[in-house]
Structure formats: C-alpha cells, structure tokens
Design a protein around this motif. Structure first.
Motif, PDB file in Angstrom:
ATOM      1  N   TYR A   1       7.019   1.514  -6.254  1.00 18.89           N
ATOM      2  CA  TYR A   1       7.521   1.729  -4.906  1.00 18.89           C
ATOM      3  C   TYR A   1       8.926   1.148  -4.746  1.00 18.89           C
ATOM      4  N   VAL A   2       9.434   0.489  -5.775  1.00 19.80           N
ATOM      5  CA  VAL A   2      10.857   0.212  -5.928  1.00 19.80           C
ATOM      6  C   VAL A   2      11.233   0.773  -7.294  1.00 19.80           C
TER       7      VAL A   2
ATOM      8  N   ALA B   1       6.476  -4.485  -8.550  1.00 21.43           N
ATOM      9  CA  ALA B   1       6.747  -3.557  -7.429  1.00 21.43           C
ATOM     10  C   ALA B   1       6.127  -2.202  -7.716  1.00 21.43           C
TER      11      ALA B   1
ATOM     12  N   GLN C   1      13.221   4.975   0.561  1.00 21.73           N
ATOM     13  CA  GLN C   1      12.917   3.628   0.100  1.00 21.73           C
ATOM     14  C   GLN C   1      12.343   2.772   1.225  1.00 21.73           C
TER      15      GLN C   1
ATOM     16  N   THR D   1       7.225   1.813   0.512  1.00 22.52           N
ATOM     17  CA  THR D   1       6.768   0.532   0.002  1.00 22.52           C
ATOM     18  C   THR D   1       5.329   0.184   0.422  1.00 22.52           C
TER      19      THR D   1
ATOM     20  N   ASP E   1      10.565  -6.524  -3.355  1.00 21.04           N
ATOM     21  CA  ASP E   1       9.639  -5.389  -3.373  1.00 21.04           C
ATOM     22  C   ASP E   1       9.740  -4.560  -2.084  1.00 21.04           C
ATOM     23  N   ASN E   2      10.693  -4.892  -1.230  1.00 26.53           N
ATOM     24  CA  ASN E   2      10.957  -4.143   0.010  1.00 26.53           C
ATOM     25  C   ASN E   2      12.449  -4.285   0.303  1.00 26.53           C
TER      26      ASN E   2
END
Length: 287
Positions: free
Chosen positions: A9-10, A44, A113, A117, A182-183
């Motif tokens: 998710y990244v 991530a 993006q 996440t 991770d965000n």
C-alpha cells in the motif's frame, strides 16, 4: 485464490528511495517504540490487500486493481526519477518542466496514495461499523475499501485539487534526511502549525510529500495567502532547509503513520519526541 502475495500500500519504488547504501530500511514502530531493519519488499504491505473478492465471485480477474496500481507506479517512478535527477543539479528558483500529462499522472498518484493505505481501510471499516452498529469482517473491509478506490468520484476530485495546486519543490542538503512512512501523504494547516488527518481536507490545507530523503514536494491550493506563491510554481524553492526544518517536516510522517516510520538511518530521536507530543494532544502544533 492463488498463493498469497504481498500487495504494497506504499509502492516499493518509493520505499527503495529511502533505503540505505545496503538497500535496507530502518523502521520505527511508533506503537511499540521498537526499531528494526526491513527491506522495501517486506513492509507497508499485506497479503492480497487489493484482491477484488467481489469481482472474483463473478469470474473476473481479482488482481485487476493490483495490476493497475503497478502500471501507475511504473509511470510515476519514471517521471519522478527524472525530476530527482534534475532537482539535484538545479539552482534556487530554476523551473522544473512538467508536461500536463505528467502533472496529471503524479496528481492522480498522490490521490490514490491517500486512499490506498491500511489507515484508510481502517477508517472506512470504522465508519461502516458505526453506521450499522456491528463489526465489519476483514473480507467486507477489503470490499468497502477497494470500492472506494475503484469509484472515480473521490479519486477524480482529489486529483483535480492537486492538479490545480501550486507545486513547489525543496531540496534537503542538511545532515538530517527526510523520512517516509506507511501513510506518506501528509497535510498541513494553512498556518503551518498543525498536521491534519482527514479525507475531508480542510480548506487551505496543503500537501507535503517527501519524494526522497533529499527532496520534498509541496502542493499549495491557490487560495488565501498561497495565491502569492504562483511565482514559485514548479520551481526549486529558494528556502535553504536546515536540520530543524527537516525534523519539522518529518514530524508529519510520525503524525500520519499508521504504525511505521521509515528512514535510511537508525535514528528516530526527533520522531520519538514528537510522538510523545501527539499522545498528549492529537492536534499539537508540529513546531
């Protein structure tokens, strides 16, 4: 279902930019206050995070979203690799050539993006649970999340906002590298004092996104005092970033992170200090 596969998710290309000379990342878990070493391929990410269960049942390819994300990442990786090369050689106020299609691709990437996440999945699940008064299981959480990403309305709205923003790049020549998380898409209030965590963006809030340990992108909406920034659009900022200013931007990654803050070096002293501030006041000023 095929063998379990990690879906990031990244994107890995983004994570690799923050790796050290040996290709590894230093991760700080802000929940447990533990630091460990990882690889860009192993963090991530979750197994089959974007597996489209709802379409699998209809006989369609459940990996369609993952494949589309991979294609988008490949395009943006090439574009921003070139930007980073140019920016490393540019002087203050030099303009970065950004064709409209490249601007749209990167704006869409930032929008996606924001939405892709684990943090957003947890938020969507929590909202559904509040609405119906009962827990949401993992499969339904994945379906709700992927439907949000799949639907064009939210992505297009965010993309248009970022497209219209004033883009300014700043180079970090200090001894302190930018970190990621991770965000990684962060938002700051118009007065620069608070980091904001909401899908419903505050009017005037601006985007802060570290492209690498040495370059950050700011996207300012052309409203209020930010209208004056038009003369700096698509240019390298004349502001010389010092260690304190970089630490201030890094605090946004601590604020935004679901769990992991990621860096090229095993040093998170400033990040730990800021995390304690968040614990005392979720809206604490970042400087």
């Amino acid at each position: 279902m095929t063998a379990p596969k990690l879906h990031h998710y990244v994107p890995q290309f983004h994570l690799r930019r923050f790796a050290d000379e040996r290709g590894g990342l230093w991760a700080w878990d802000k929940q447990s206050d533990r630091m460990f070493r990882s690889s860009p391929s192993g963090i991530a990410a979750e197994k089959q995070f974007y597996w489209l269960t709802q379409y699998d049942e209809e006989g369609n390819d459940p990996l369609t979203m993952e494949k589309q994300l991979s294609q988008m990442e490949g395009e943006v990786s090439l574009i921003t690799d070139q930007w980073l090369q140019w920016l490393s050689q540019m002087k203050a106020l030099d303009a970065l050539p950004i064709p409209r299609i490249n601007r749209w691709l990167v704006a869409r990437y930032l929008a996606v993006q924001m939405l892709r996440t684990l943090d957003t999945r947890d938020l969507v699940s929590a909202m559904a649970q509040i609405d119906r008064g009962e827990p949401v299981d993992a499969m339904e959480a994945r379906e709700l999340h992927t439907e949000l990403m799949w639907g064009p309305r939210v992505v297009e709205k965010l993309t248009k906002r970022f497209m219209k923003s004033v883009w300014i790049f700043a180079r970090n020549d200090s001894a302190t590298p930018f970190v990621t998380s991770d965000n990684p898409v962060a938002f700051r209030s118009p007065d620069h004092r608070q980091w904001l965590r909401s899908l419903a963006l505050v009017p005037g809030a601006y985007l802060v996104f570290a492209l690498s340990p040495g370059v950050v992108l700011y996207c300012h909406p052309p409203v209020g005092p930010f209208r004056k920034l038009g003369k700096f659009a698509n240019r390298l900022s004349p502001v010389v970033l010092d260690d304190q200013m970089v630490e201030s931007e890094n605090s946004g990654q601590v604020f935004m992170a679901s769990r992991f803050v990621l860096s090229k070096r095993p040093e998170f002293k400033a990040e730990r200090a800021f995390a304690r501030t968040i614990g005392a006041n979720i809206n604490a000023p970042s400087n």
